[in-house]
Design a protein around this motif. Sequence first.
Motif, PDB file in Angstrom:
ATOM      1  N   THR A 169     -46.918   0.576 -34.102  1.00  0.00           N
ATOM      2  CA  THR A 169     -47.069   1.602 -34.678  1.00  0.00           C
ATOM      3  C   THR A 169     -45.556   1.721 -33.864  1.00  0.00           C
ATOM      4  O   THR A 169     -44.951   3.258 -34.112  1.00  0.00           O
ATOM      5  CB  THR A 169     -47.956   1.890 -34.040  1.00  0.00           C
ATOM      6  N   LYS A 170     -44.884   1.461 -32.707  1.00  0.00           N
ATOM      7  CA  LYS A 170     -43.888   2.286 -31.942  1.00  0.00           C
ATOM      8  C   LYS A 170     -42.748   1.839 -32.378  1.00  0.00           C
ATOM      9  O   LYS A 170     -42.003   2.547 -32.850  1.00  0.00           O
ATOM     10  CB  LYS A 170     -44.009   1.546 -30.699  1.00  0.00           C
ATOM     11  N   VAL A 171     -43.059   0.786 -33.961  1.00  0.00           N
ATOM     12  CA  VAL A 171     -41.557   0.286 -34.645  1.00  0.00           C
ATOM     13  C   VAL A 171     -41.635   1.302 -35.076  1.00  0.00           C
ATOM     14  O   VAL A 171     -41.857   1.582 -36.474  1.00  0.00           O
ATOM     15  CB  VAL A 171     -41.676  -0.933 -34.595  1.00  0.00           C
ATOM     16  N   LYS A 213     -51.374  -1.399 -32.446  1.00  0.00           N
ATOM     17  CA  LYS A 213     -51.164  -0.186 -32.120  1.00  0.00           C
ATOM     18  C   LYS A 213     -49.484  -0.342 -31.348  1.00  0.00           C
ATOM     19  O   LYS A 213     -48.814   0.290 -31.163  1.00  0.00           O
ATOM     20  CB  LYS A 213     -51.759   0.924 -31.024  1.00  0.00           C
ATOM     21  N   ALA A 214     -49.840  -1.362 -30.883  1.00  0.00           N
ATOM     22  CA  ALA A 214     -48.355  -1.913 -30.286  1.00  0.00           C
ATOM     23  C   ALA A 214     -46.890  -1.683 -31.345  1.00  0.00           C
ATOM     24  O   ALA A 214     -46.006  -1.161 -30.793  1.00  0.00           O
ATOM     25  CB  ALA A 214     -48.472  -2.819 -29.653  1.00  0.00           C
ATOM     26  N   ALA A 246     -48.880  -2.531 -39.283  1.00  0.00           N
ATOM     27  CA  ALA A 246     -49.125  -2.917 -37.731  1.00  0.00           C
ATOM     28  C   ALA A 246     -50.302  -3.993 -37.611  1.00  0.00           C
ATOM     29  O   ALA A 246     -50.441  -4.642 -36.972  1.00  0.00           O
ATOM     30  CB  ALA A 246     -49.307  -1.511 -37.000  1.00  0.00           C
ATOM     31  N   ALA A 268     -37.555  -3.318 -30.228  1.00  0.00           N
ATOM     32  CA  ALA A 268     -38.497  -2.006 -29.740  1.00  0.00           C
ATOM     33  C   ALA A 268     -39.775  -2.769 -28.344  1.00  0.00           C
ATOM     34  O   ALA A 268     -39.918  -2.733 -27.332  1.00  0.00           O
ATOM     35  CB  ALA A 268     -39.976  -1.858 -30.418  1.00  0.00           C
ATOM     36  N   LEU A 269     -39.740  -4.423 -28.858  1.00  0.00           N
ATOM     37  CA  LEU A 269     -40.742  -4.813 -28.176  1.00  0.00           C
ATOM     38  C   LEU A 269     -40.457  -6.266 -27.715  1.00  0.00           C
ATOM     39  O   LEU A 269     -39.392  -7.129 -27.757  1.00  0.00           O
ATOM     40  CB  LEU A 269     -41.695  -5.387 -28.941  1.00  0.00           C
ATOM     41  N   GLU A 290     -43.857  -9.015 -25.023  1.00  0.00           N
ATOM     42  CA  GLU A 290     -45.559  -8.670 -25.679  1.00  0.00           C
ATOM     43  C   GLU A 290     -46.022  -8.222 -26.599  1.00  0.00           C
ATOM     44  O   GLU A 290     -46.517  -7.960 -27.007  1.00  0.00           O
ATOM     45  CB  GLU A 290     -44.768  -6.747 -25.387  1.00  0.00           C
TER      46      GLU A 290
END
Length: 207
Positions: free
Chosen positions: A110-112, A107-108, A120, A91-92, A96
Amino acid sequence: MISSLTGQVTHVGLDNLMIDVNGFGMFVNIPGRTAAALRVGEQRTILTTMIVREDSMTLYGFLDSAEREVFDLMLTVSGIGPRIALAVVSALTPAEVSQAVAVGDDKAFTKVPGIGPKGARRVVLELAGKLVLADSDTSDQLPLSHEVAWKPQVLDALMGLGWTEKDSLAAVDSFIKENPAAENLSVAQALKSVLATLGSQHSNTRH
């Protein structure tokens, strides 16, 4: 311990590959980002991490050392296993991840898939100061060795005391910018200083 494989790619799935190494077919779990960059029939060197358990020996593969370093470090975080660590790399980008940890941007993560808000925040706190990426293809990344180690902990404490994430981040960044020796402070000293700054700002707004 197997740290790399070189051979012909014979199969590429969504999150795995088969690579023929001198007649031995090796099955390797890989991030989606890596899968998208591979083609059946090509010769490749895959950097690997082997995880050995009582009932299995599993290989996880990456195209560069930065991705593998992120994966390995994610495994040191409480509650993070290989599946979620691989999802982070999918994802990152390493840059990143480095940036998110450096600025306390939980918060970055929490996309995972599989990482919630608490997980996170734990990732940011536990990786602070540990991630130093060194890959020639990622010149824009920000090594955490040059970041202020106490920043994530202080941000977390400020938000726990009721300050918003926006105000907390602004106060911490301002304090670091105005105090060259800030990186040498302990978490307690930094928190006390930033709180004093926030208190002063709050007092000024009332007048």
